[in-house]
Write an enzyme that holds these catalytic residues in place. Structure first.
Site, PDB file in Angstrom:
ATOM      1  N   TYR A  49      -9.427  22.307  22.021  1.00  0.00           N
ATOM      2  CA  TYR A  49      -9.983  22.540  20.468  1.00  0.00           C
ATOM      3  C   TYR A  49      -9.026  22.348  19.230  1.00  0.00           C
ATOM      4  O   TYR A  49      -7.715  23.018  19.308  1.00  0.00           O
ATOM      5  CB  TYR A  49     -10.520  24.188  20.170  1.00  0.00           C
ATOM      6  CG  TYR A  49     -10.955  24.222  19.053  1.00  0.00           C
ATOM      7  CD1 TYR A  49     -12.074  24.187  18.811  1.00  0.00           C
ATOM      8  CD2 TYR A  49      -9.954  25.222  18.693  1.00  0.00           C
ATOM      9  CE1 TYR A  49     -12.579  24.554  17.259  1.00  0.00           C
ATOM     10  CE2 TYR A  49     -10.450  25.326  17.369  1.00  0.00           C
ATOM     11  CZ  TYR A  49     -11.911  25.084  16.662  1.00  0.00           C
ATOM     12  OH  TYR A  49     -12.098  25.120  15.222  1.00  0.00           O
ATOM     13  N   GLY A  56     -14.912  24.106  14.378  1.00  0.00           N
ATOM     14  CA  GLY A  56     -15.671  25.377  14.424  1.00  0.00           C
ATOM     15  C   GLY A  56     -16.985  24.498  14.966  1.00  0.00           C
ATOM     16  O   GLY A  56     -16.897  24.110  15.965  1.00  0.00           O
ATOM     17  N   HIS A  78     -10.397  20.516   4.070  1.00  0.00           N
ATOM     18  CA  HIS A  78     -11.845  20.643   3.945  1.00  0.00           C
ATOM     19  C   HIS A  78     -11.974  22.531   3.806  1.00  0.00           C
ATOM     20  O   HIS A  78     -12.441  22.802   2.815  1.00  0.00           O
ATOM     21  CB  HIS A  78     -12.735  20.536   4.881  1.00  0.00           C
ATOM     22  CG  HIS A  78     -12.597  21.123   6.263  1.00  0.00           C
ATOM     23  ND1 HIS A  78     -11.595  21.279   7.306  1.00  0.00           N
ATOM     24  CD2 HIS A  78     -13.482  22.476   6.369  1.00  0.00           C
ATOM     25  CE1 HIS A  78     -12.103  22.476   8.246  1.00  0.00           C
ATOM     26  NE2 HIS A  78     -12.581  23.221   7.966  1.00  0.00           N
ATOM     27  N   ALA A 424     -21.644  28.207   9.383  1.00  0.00           N
ATOM     28  CA  ALA A 424     -23.246  27.848  11.002  1.00  0.00           C
ATOM     29  C   ALA A 424     -23.165  28.790  11.695  1.00  0.00           C
ATOM     30  O   ALA A 424     -23.702  28.351  12.538  1.00  0.00           O
ATOM     31  CB  ALA A 424     -23.275  26.806  11.055  1.00  0.00           C
ATOM     32  N   ASN A 426     -21.036  30.457  13.767  1.00  0.00           N
ATOM     33  CA  ASN A 426     -19.851  30.237  14.427  1.00  0.00           C
ATOM     34  C   ASN A 426     -19.348  30.989  14.053  1.00  0.00           C
ATOM     35  O   ASN A 426     -18.825  32.451  14.932  1.00  0.00           O
ATOM     36  CB  ASN A 426     -18.924  29.390  14.139  1.00  0.00           C
ATOM     37  CG  ASN A 426     -17.752  29.271  15.733  1.00  0.00           C
ATOM     38  OD1 ASN A 426     -17.983  29.479  16.019  1.00  0.00           O
ATOM     39  ND2 ASN A 426     -16.813  28.769  14.816  1.00  0.00           N
ATOM     40  N   GLN A 427     -18.617  31.555  13.240  1.00  0.00           N
ATOM     41  CA  GLN A 427     -18.305  32.918  11.926  1.00  0.00           C
ATOM     42  C   GLN A 427     -19.137  34.038  12.009  1.00  0.00           C
ATOM     43  O   GLN A 427     -19.534  34.498  11.606  1.00  0.00           O
ATOM     44  CB  GLN A 427     -17.100  32.772  11.738  1.00  0.00           C
ATOM     45  CG  GLN A 427     -15.659  31.477  12.081  1.00  0.00           C
ATOM     46  CD  GLN A 427     -15.447  32.022  10.584  1.00  0.00           C
ATOM     47  OE1 GLN A 427     -14.316  32.270   9.937  1.00  0.00           O
ATOM     48  NE2 GLN A 427     -14.213  30.419  10.468  1.00  0.00           N
TER      49      GLN A 427
END
Length: 523
Positions: A49, A56, A78, A424, A426-427
């Site tokens: 990863y 993410g 970003h 999105a 994910n967190q």
């Protein structure tokens, strides 16, 4: 056992520019071994990863290792979306120390050159501009650490030795360095950890401990000015309620008060009634004092326990690897997990903030009583020694303390319960520990301002009474304050005095003589 280079005291000293950081040979070898293991894994085209995948929710994208530098650069770019005032210089330096401490454990795979450059920045006092807002602390302190990574790569701005902000590229040229090119896992190893929260929390830990000790000294002087009963400090009271903090406060106050002639002395044999009243006898002397005197060991003891719990959590975090994925070179493992999730520090920082607020409130209540001529046992109103009414003494300073407590109360909502999904989903849970640590730091600043006001008022009171009857500790406190601020004979602006005393109380080196009083008083 905690590494001596990364104790709370060492982190603070390095953050303040009063100590250098040098990694041991074993730490350097661990970093090199992890980095080589990572390079071998990349060469073997392992799916890792953030190294051979996107980030993410975009981790479904596989990235050719030949795009490594661009992938790491784009991660930094970003994430460089922070806003707000820059973090204070000590906070940024503490952040770098905490990140080095984590990477030096040898499970992140960062290039050794990355750690060497951060060490060089600390030594040269190069401080990057880090916006204070914009991180949720879930996947670590991504945003502020990305601004550090950007500066290391020659972007953004830095300050050299406290000077003005300059372009990082120009600073590199001035110092004779080449900006780093981040490869492999360099960027994600740098940004994907709790080091901003941990660094700020480390400074909070040492400052909070000193604040408890200073409050103890102020409580003693306050009690002496009001002829408080020494009996409330007796260690036997703490023995039957064995909270460690309360017991420590009993030991401190009992020992420090031994030389006092101003307190109402404790008598082992109970006082007998002069004669038994037929019914009731009113307006007799009180056997015990108001709670700001009598409950000092319990109130400050509870604070000390919270301060110690917070410090313990921060120590563990400073000795932890907090990025993802983790590399275990000896076992040939790459593990994907969530050590970047800063919940421990979030809870600890919120808990500490509550204790700091209580300490501030307690100080403000002492200020209110000691300046009130109806309650302060013969001292003048607002500690104005002459022409009261024409001069107002510490009236304005007392109002300032009240205002500071009100402001602290308005900022008391815990950050750690404010989880809001992002990225999105994910967190989908976030700890917000950085906000909690920053808030505790702000509370400490205001707490020290309140303690400064109290110290100025109490020392004035000591000089209006017989200061020779005070304990040795209170006399030492009086002399220390008088080296910073003159007595108040006639009204004058106090803002500068308050600021000077607050800054000196908060400085670990300047306040050492006062801290030594409690060290001596500890059996």
């Amino acid at each position: 056992m905690q590494d001596e280079q990364f104790t709370l005291e060492a982190v603070e000293a390095i953050a303040l520019g009063r100590q250098t950081l040098v990694l041991s040979e074993a730490q350097q070898q661990a970093v090199s071994a992890a980095h080589q293991f990572l390079l071998n894994a990349i060469a073997g085209r392992q799916r890792i990863y953030g190294v051979t995948t996107g980030y993410g929710p975009l981790a479904t994208t596989e990235v050719d290792p030949r795009q490594s530098a661009l992938l790491q650069q784009n991660l930094v770019y970003h994430l460089c979306s922070g806003v707000g005032e820059p973090l204070a210089r000590p906070h940024v330096r503490a952040m770098m120390v905490a990140r080095i401490a984590s990477l030096a454990l040898g499970h992140s795979g960062a290039n050794p050159a990355l750690l060497q450059r951060m060490q060089a920045w600390l030594a040269a006092d190069v401080v990057p501009e880090i916006p204070s807002q914009g991180t949720v602390g879930a996947s670590g302190d991504l945003t502020p650490l990305a601004h550090l990574a950007r500066a290391l790569s020659g972007g953004g701005r830095v300050s050299i030795q406290g000077g003005p902000w300059v372009d990082s590229a120009a600073a590199h040229q001035q110092l004779g360095w080449q900006p780093l090119v981040l490869h492999g896992k360099d960027a994600i190893a740098l940004v994907n950890g709790t080091s901003v929260t941990a660094g700020i929390a480390a400074l909070n830990a040492t400052a909070a401990e000193r604040a408890v000790k200073l409050s103890t000294l102020l409580v003693l002087l306050y009690s002496e000015l009001l002829a408080g009963h020494r009996e409330a400090f007796h260690p036997a009271i703490g023995k039957v309620r064995p909270h460690p903090g309360q017991q420590q406060l009993h030991r401190w106050l009992w020992s420090l008060s031994a030389s006092s002639q101003a307190l109402t002395p404790w008598q082992a044999a109970p006082e007998r009634l002069a004669e038994m009243p037929e019914d009731i006898a009113q307006n007799r002397p009180l056997l015990q004092d108001a709670y700001t005197l009598r409950c000092a060991p319990q109130a400050l003891g509870a604070v000390l326990d919270v301060v110690c719990q917070h410090a313990s959590t921060v120590r563990i975090e400073l000795g932890s690897v907090t990025d993802n994925p983790l590399l275990l070179a000896d076992d040939q493992l790459v593990l994907h997990g969530g050590n970047f999730f800063g919940q421990h520090l979030a809870f600890a920082s919120d808990h500490l903030n509550n204790a700091l607020l209580q300490m501030a409130l307690y100080s403000e209540r002492r200020i209110a009583r000691i300046t009130d001529p109806l309650k302060n046992k013969g001292l003048p109103a607002f500690m104005q020694p002459q022409d009261t009414g024409l001069h107002s003494g510490f009236m304005g300073a007392q109002v300032c303390a009240t205002s500071l407590v009100a402001e602290l109360r308005s900022q008391a909502m815990p950050a750690s319960i404010q989880s809001i999904p992002t990225n999105a989903d994910n967190q989908d849970i976030v700890p917000l520990g950085t906000i909690a640590a920053r808030r505790a730091s702000s509370s400490l600043t205001q707490l020290y301002q309140i303690l400064a006001i109290e110290a100025l008022i109490l020392v004035q009171g000591a000089e209006l009474k017989n200061s020779e009857s005070l304990s040795h500790a209170s006399q030492a406190l009086r002399h220390w304050i008088r080296n910073l601020a003159a007595p108040l004979q006639q009204d004058r602006p106090l803002a500068e005095d308050i600021a000077k005393v607050a800054a000196s109380l908060a400085d670990p080196d300047q306040v050492k003589p006062l801290m030594a009083l409690l060290d001596i008083a500890t059996p």
